[in-house]
Each structure stands twice: as C-alpha cells, then as structure tokens.
Scaffold this motif. Structure first.
Motif, PDB file in Angstrom:
ATOM      1  N   LYS A   1      -9.266  -3.869 -40.622  1.00 47.94           N
ATOM      2  CA  LYS A   1     -10.306  -4.212 -41.574  1.00 47.94           C
ATOM      3  C   LYS A   1      -9.657  -4.855 -42.788  1.00 47.94           C
ATOM      4  CE  LYS A   1     -14.343  -4.401 -43.537  1.00 47.94           C
ATOM      5  NZ  LYS A   1     -15.398  -5.302 -43.021  1.00 47.94           N
ATOM      6  N   ARG A   2     -10.181  -6.015 -43.158  1.00 49.23           N
ATOM      7  CA  ARG A   2      -9.650  -6.734 -44.321  1.00 49.23           C
ATOM      8  C   ARG A   2     -10.749  -6.922 -45.363  1.00 49.23           C
ATOM      9  NH1 ARG A   2      -7.590  -9.219 -39.823  1.00 49.23           N
ATOM     10  NH2 ARG A   2      -5.315  -9.393 -39.677  1.00 49.23           N
ATOM     11  N   TYR A   3     -10.331  -6.885 -46.619  1.00 50.75           N
ATOM     12  CA  TYR A   3     -11.178  -7.274 -47.737  1.00 50.75           C
ATOM     13  C   TYR A   3     -10.474  -8.452 -48.402  1.00 50.75           C
ATOM     14  CZ  TYR A   3     -13.417  -2.700 -47.146  1.00 50.75           C
ATOM     15  OH  TYR A   3     -14.068  -1.610 -46.641  1.00 50.75           O
TER      16      TYR A   3
ATOM     17  N   LYS B   1      -6.562  -8.351 -48.672  1.00 45.44           N
ATOM     18  CA  LYS B   1      -6.114  -6.959 -48.581  1.00 45.44           C
ATOM     19  C   LYS B   1      -6.419  -6.371 -47.213  1.00 45.44           C
ATOM     20  CE  LYS B   1      -6.903  -2.359 -50.537  1.00 45.44           C
ATOM     21  NZ  LYS B   1      -5.494  -1.980 -50.440  1.00 45.44           N
ATOM     22  N   LYS B   2      -5.405  -5.753 -46.598  1.00 49.63           N
ATOM     23  CA  LYS B   2      -5.584  -5.091 -45.311  1.00 49.63           C
ATOM     24  C   LYS B   2      -5.881  -3.605 -45.558  1.00 49.63           C
ATOM     25  CE  LYS B   2      -2.360  -8.086 -42.818  1.00 49.63           C
ATOM     26  NZ  LYS B   2      -1.075  -8.120 -42.043  1.00 49.63           N
ATOM     27  N   ALA B   3      -7.138  -3.227 -45.374  1.00 50.88           N
ATOM     28  CA  ALA B   3      -7.499  -1.816 -45.545  1.00 50.88           C
ATOM     29  C   ALA B   3      -7.057  -1.001 -44.340  1.00 50.88           C
ATOM     30  CB  ALA B   3      -9.001  -1.678 -45.753  1.00 50.88           C
TER      31      ALA B   3
ATOM     32  N   GLY C   1      -5.781   4.649 -51.401  1.00 54.19           N
ATOM     33  CA  GLY C   1      -5.692   3.279 -50.925  1.00 54.19           C
ATOM     34  C   GLY C   1      -5.068   3.132 -49.554  1.00 54.19           C
TER      35      GLY C   1
ATOM     36  N   GLY D   1      -6.413   3.884 -46.680  1.00 53.21           N
ATOM     37  CA  GLY D   1      -7.387   3.481 -45.665  1.00 53.21           C
ATOM     38  C   GLY D   1      -8.201   4.629 -45.103  1.00 53.21           C
TER      39      GLY D   1
ATOM     40  N   THR E   1     -12.056   4.135 -45.677  1.00 54.36           N
ATOM     41  CA  THR E   1     -12.471   2.981 -44.868  1.00 54.36           C
ATOM     42  C   THR E   1     -12.598   3.379 -43.409  1.00 54.36           C
ATOM     43  OG1 THR E   1     -11.453   1.377 -46.364  1.00 54.36           O
ATOM     44  CG2 THR E   1     -11.824   0.668 -44.090  1.00 54.36           C
TER      45      THR E   1
ATOM     46  N   GLY F   1      -2.882   1.589 -44.026  1.00 55.88           N
ATOM     47  CA  GLY F   1      -3.856   1.272 -42.989  1.00 55.88           C
ATOM     48  C   GLY F   1      -3.444   1.563 -41.568  1.00 55.88           C
TER      49      GLY F   1
END
Length: 309
Positions: free
Chosen positions: A12-14, A17-19, A40, A42, A45, A211
């Motif tokens: 999952k990316r925002y 940023k790689k969550a 942070g 993950g 998420t 993550g």
C-alpha cells in the motif's frame, strides 16, 4: 487448525510513501496474534485493509476464508473492530449503546435487547447497564467498546491498540475480557504499543517495520534471538561501568543513568558465580547482581534497529 487471516505480499502506497511493502502474515484460528511495530510501521494500515476499510494496491488478503477485495461484504459479516478511540455514546447508558449497535446491525429490537443483556453479563457490566457511559471508569468504557464490537458474534476480532490511555487496572480488565473471548473460539489480531500486553496475551507475535514483517514467533522464540538469559549488574558508582564491562561475558549493554551493565550468558549459575567473584577481585561494589530473561522491549528494539540499519 484453520488460518483465520492470510496476507501475502500486501502493498500500500500513499504517494511516494510505502505504508506496506510486501507484508506477509498468517494468523491461526482461535488464537491471539500480536502485531508490534514502531509508529508509522504500517500496523493500522494493515488492520484497516483486513477490515475492508482500505484497499491495498497489490497482494492477497483473506480474512475468515474470504478475499477482502472481491468479497468484502462476507468479510464484514464475520469480523469485529475495536479502534484506538471509543465508539460509544457517553450520554447513553451501556445497555442503550449495545441496543443501538444491534439495531444498526439489523438484529431487530427484541434480538438487540437480548444480545445487549448477554454482553453486559459477559463483560461484568450488568449492574451498570443503565448508568450513563460518561460515569464509567476507563476500563469499564473500554469493556463496553469491546462488547459493542462483538454484537454480531464475529469470527475474527481486530483490536487496534485497545488499552491506550488506560491505567493498569483498566488494562487488566481488558486483558481478562480478551482471554475469555479466545476461550470461546474468537480469533484476535492485536496491535499494541505495550510490549507487556503482547507478552501477556499473544500466542504468536509478528514484528512489523517499514511495512513488512521482520520477525515472527512466540514471545519465547523472539526473546531467544537475543541469546537467552542475561546477567544484570547494578553498580554503586557509575564511574565503574567501563571497568566492569571486560569482566562480563559477551557483548555488554550499559545504562549510565541506572548504573546498569548487562550481558548475555549461556550457563546461568556459572555466570552468576564468576561475575560475583570477578567484581570482588576488582574491588568493585555492586548494589545488585541478577539473572533474567530478555524482555520483549529489548527484542523489539533490537529487531527494529536491525531492520532499519
């Protein structure tokens, strides 16, 4: 034992940023699985994806036998979620809150009332069911939150940092409630910042950093990564720490504020005897010498430091 949750290569990316960065996670049915990680890492998420509140970019996520992307409705019918913040209405009574949640889940007025009474009794809140929630203690409020997440008797329950802000008594009340759930066959995925909580509750623990899972196992298996037992020496004078370091076996860690020096040992009793003798021979005064197992806090710091190196 059937796996209740299977995550394979979830990403999952925002933006940039790689969550989540290839998360792999398997949770056995009827167990408590702890998920640890720094802020942070993950964790939230991952929970939001497994609870169908967020779509992942890549990979496969299955909960209670159903794909969260292609069969989200079936997943929602089988899960409960307790987030970090209270979801109950403080002006309503405990029973009114549970009845409301039951009606929102289409249980019908009669069934919602019956289910509310069952849950109040189960979580030790029957005597306070008519009292406004704003009069509840923190532990009582969190137990009511937990009861609300179980209104549909879910197969899988997600607890995202469920005891944040509670005092020790409140945390113990929630822990007791979680143990009773698992005893009844519910699978619990627990994310927490309290490592003692994972140590107390989790059958298995996954440590997440950046993550992805960097370690997985029982609490004892993770602790063994630091070499088993350790010897702690608390000195009378912090100035002696440097002198004592060569006297202890293996790589030492020093905490100057606590005047503490620690090292891994393989033979518990021999190490204790040899350390006491070495301190006496060197003329160093110690306030305490003790053997102990590594804590989950030390394991967590060690693993996340390695992952970020």
């Amino acid at each position: 034992m059937t796996d209740a949750i299977v995550v394979e290569g979830a990403r999952k990316r925002y933006g940039e940023k790689k969550a989540l960065d290839g998360l792999d996670l398997t949770v056995a049915g009827g167990t408590v699985h702890g998920v640890l990680g720094p802020n942070g890492a993950g964790k939230t998420t991952a929970v939001r994806i497994m609870a169908t509140l967020l779509r992942h970019d890549e990979g496969t996520v299955r909960v209670a036998g159903h794909d969260v992307r292609t069969d989200a409705a079936a997943v929602r019918r089988r899960i409960g979620l307790l987030g970090q913040h209270a979801a109950v209405d403080e002006e309503l009574g405990g029973r009114q809150n549970l009845e409301m949640f039951g009606r929102l889940h289409h249980l019908g007025a009669r069934r919602a009332g019956v289910r509310a009474d069952e849950l109040l009794e189960r979580f030790g809140l029957a005597d306070t069911g008519r009292k406004a929630v704003k009069q509840y203690s923190g532990g009582m409020r969190r137990r009511l939150d937990l009861a609300a997440s179980l209104i549909t008797d879910p197969k899988v329950l997600f607890l995202d940092e469920p005891t944040t802000g509670l005092d020790p008594r409140g945390r113990a009340e929630v822990w007791s409630a979680v143990r009773s759930l698992v005893g009844g066959g519910t699978t619990v995925l627990l994310t927490t910042q309290y490592l003692e909580e994972a140590d107390q509750l989790a059958d298995r623990i996954s440590v997440i950093d950046a993550g992805r899972v960097v370690a997985d196992g029982t609490a004892d298996q993770l602790k063994a990564k630091l070499g088993g037992d350790r010897i702690d020496v608390v000195l009378h004078d912090a100035a002696d720490l440097a002198r004592v370091a060569p006297l202890l076996p293996g790589e030492t860690t020093i905490d100057e504020d606590r005047r503490l020096i620690s090292a891994p040992v393989s033979d518990r009793m021999a190490a204790l005897t040899e350390t006491v003798r070495a301190l006496e021979a060197a003329g160093v005064e110690a306030e305490d010498v003790a053997l102990r197992r590594p804590t989950l806090d030390e394991v967590f710091l060690h693993l996340t430091k390695e992952a970020s190196a």
